[in-house]
Design a protein around this motif. Structure first.
Motif, PDB file in Angstrom:
ATOM      1  N   HIS A   1       3.469  -1.832   9.957  1.00 11.61           N
ATOM      2  CA  HIS A   1       3.090  -2.045   8.554  1.00 11.61           C
ATOM      3  C   HIS A   1       3.490  -0.856   7.675  1.00 11.61           C
ATOM      4  O   HIS A   1       2.892  -0.604   6.637  1.00 11.61           O
ATOM      5  N   ARG A   2       4.534  -0.173   8.097  1.00 12.04           N
ATOM      6  CA  ARG A   2       5.038   0.982   7.358  1.00 12.04           C
ATOM      7  C   ARG A   2       5.349   0.619   5.905  1.00 12.04           C
ATOM      8  O   ARG A   2       5.001   1.356   4.988  1.00 12.04           O
ATOM      9  N   ASP A   3       5.989  -0.526   5.669  1.00 17.34           N
ATOM     10  CA  ASP A   3       6.315  -0.935   4.298  1.00 17.34           C
ATOM     11  C   ASP A   3       5.052  -1.171   3.470  1.00 17.34           C
ATOM     12  O   ASP A   3       5.006  -0.829   2.283  1.00 17.34           O
ATOM     13  N   CYS A   4       4.043  -1.759   4.095  1.00 15.46           N
ATOM     14  CA  CYS A   4       2.765  -2.000   3.403  1.00 15.46           C
ATOM     15  C   CYS A   4       2.116  -0.673   3.028  1.00 15.46           C
ATOM     16  O   CYS A   4       1.596  -0.512   1.908  1.00 15.46           O
ATOM     17  N   LEU A   5       2.133   0.273   3.957  1.00 16.52           N
ATOM     18  CA  LEU A   5       1.564   1.596   3.680  1.00 16.52           C
ATOM     19  C   LEU A   5       2.333   2.297   2.567  1.00 16.52           C
ATOM     20  O   LEU A   5       1.730   2.975   1.731  1.00 16.52           O
ATOM     21  N   ALA A   6       3.644   2.120   2.553  1.00 14.70           N
ATOM     22  CA  ALA A   6       4.458   2.728   1.493  1.00 14.70           C
ATOM     23  C   ALA A   6       4.072   2.160   0.132  1.00 14.70           C
ATOM     24  O   ALA A   6       3.956   2.903  -0.852  1.00 14.70           O
ATOM     25  N   GLU A   7       3.861   0.843   0.061  1.00 16.73           N
ATOM     26  CA  GLU A   7       3.467   0.223  -1.207  1.00 16.73           C
ATOM     27  C   GLU A   7       2.089   0.697  -1.651  1.00 16.73           C
ATOM     28  O   GLU A   7       1.880   0.993  -2.827  1.00 16.73           O
ATOM     29  N   LEU A   8       1.154   0.755  -0.724  1.00 17.21           N
ATOM     30  CA  LEU A   8      -0.188   1.235  -1.052  1.00 17.21           C
ATOM     31  C   LEU A   8      -0.126   2.689  -1.513  1.00 17.21           C
ATOM     32  O   LEU A   8      -0.746   3.067  -2.516  1.00 17.21           O
ATOM     33  N   ARG A   9       0.611   3.479  -0.802  1.00 15.31           N
ATOM     34  CA  ARG A   9       0.760   4.900  -1.151  1.00 15.31           C
ATOM     35  C   ARG A   9       1.329   5.061  -2.558  1.00 15.31           C
ATOM     36  O   ARG A   9       0.821   5.841  -3.373  1.00 15.31           O
ATOM     37  N   ARG A  10       2.351   4.304  -2.860  1.00 12.95           N
ATOM     38  CA  ARG A  10       2.975   4.350  -4.189  1.00 12.95           C
ATOM     39  C   ARG A  10       1.982   3.898  -5.277  1.00 12.95           C
ATOM     40  O   ARG A  10       1.873   4.509  -6.334  1.00 12.95           O
ATOM     41  N   SER A  11       1.252   2.851  -4.987  1.00 11.58           N
ATOM     42  CA  SER A  11       0.284   2.327  -5.946  1.00 11.58           C
ATOM     43  C   SER A  11      -0.835   3.336  -6.221  1.00 11.58           C
ATOM     44  O   SER A  11      -1.243   3.539  -7.372  1.00 11.58           O
ATOM     45  N   LEU A  12      -1.328   3.973  -5.173  1.00 12.94           N
ATOM     46  CA  LEU A  12      -2.386   4.977  -5.345  1.00 12.94           C
ATOM     47  C   LEU A  12      -1.860   6.201  -6.099  1.00 12.94           C
ATOM     48  O   LEU A  12      -2.565   6.771  -6.934  1.00 12.94           O
ATOM     49  N   THR A  13      -0.634   6.584  -5.814  1.00 10.11           N
ATOM     50  CA  THR A  13      -0.020   7.717  -6.512  1.00 10.11           C
ATOM     51  C   THR A  13       0.134   7.399  -7.990  1.00 10.11           C
ATOM     52  O   THR A  13      -0.222   8.209  -8.857  1.00 10.11           O
ATOM     53  N   ASP A  14       0.644   6.210  -8.280  1.00  9.15           N
ATOM     54  CA  ASP A  14       0.821   5.800  -9.681  1.00  9.15           C
ATOM     55  C   ASP A  14      -0.512   5.742 -10.425  1.00  9.15           C
ATOM     56  O   ASP A  14      -0.578   6.043 -11.610  1.00  9.15           O
TER      57      ASP A  14
END
Length: 164
Positions: free
Chosen positions: A126-139
């Motif tokens: 789920h690396r891609d899912c984690l990347a999206e969550l990470r980006r969303s939290l950063t934004d």
């Protein structure tokens, strides 16, 4: 418990609702997982009520910060049911039955599983899912983004599956 296991367990705790138990464990978390210091320093300096309100604001109001990994991949579709079955099957391979109040794809549960077993398959799958969550939290500008940054940095590039 290995250093990685301690880290993954600490990250799981940082991503759960910050109740009184979390506040009581903060000094231990700060000491045990220096990779999470940015978040734990913030949590230690924030009044507990404010910390809890922020958690609700970040994770409970909208799916754009969902801690449910299959949501990022499947959304609210029938396909998500099969993804949830996959999480349960992996837990069962290790003699663990998921009986929590949350769904089995809840990121803190996945991190705790990783801490207990050393199996990083669910994280790497789920690396891609984690990347999206990470980006969303950063934004969004939340300190929780630093927890995802640390998890991202600790994740192997390929599966490092421990044997059951």
């Amino acid at each position: 418990m290995s250093t990685d296991a301690v880290f993954y367990q600490a990250a799981a705790l940082c991503l759960t609702y910050p109740d009184d138990d979390f506040v009581a464990r903060l000094p231990l978390l700060r000491q045990a997982a220096p990779q999470l210091r940015r978040f734990t320093d913030h949590a230690a300096a924030t009044p507990p009520r404010e910390l809890a309100e922020h958690y609700v604001q970040v994770f409970d109001f909208e799916n754009r910060h969902s801690l449910y990994l299959s949501w990022w991949h499947d959304g609210d579709t029938r396909r998500r049911d099969m993804s949830l079955v996959r999480f349960k099957e992996v837990y069962q391979e290790y003699g663990m039955e998921f009986t929590g109040e949350e769904l089995p794809d809840f990121l803190p549960a996945v991190l705790e599983f990783t801490a207990r077993t050393g199996n990083t398959d669910l994280l790497t799958e789920h690396r891609d899912c984690l990347a999206e969550l990470r980006r969303s939290l950063t934004d969004f500008g939340t300190p929780y983004a630093s927890v995802l940054d640390a998890v991202w940095a600790a994740m192997p590039t390929a599966s490092t599956r421990a044997r059951p």
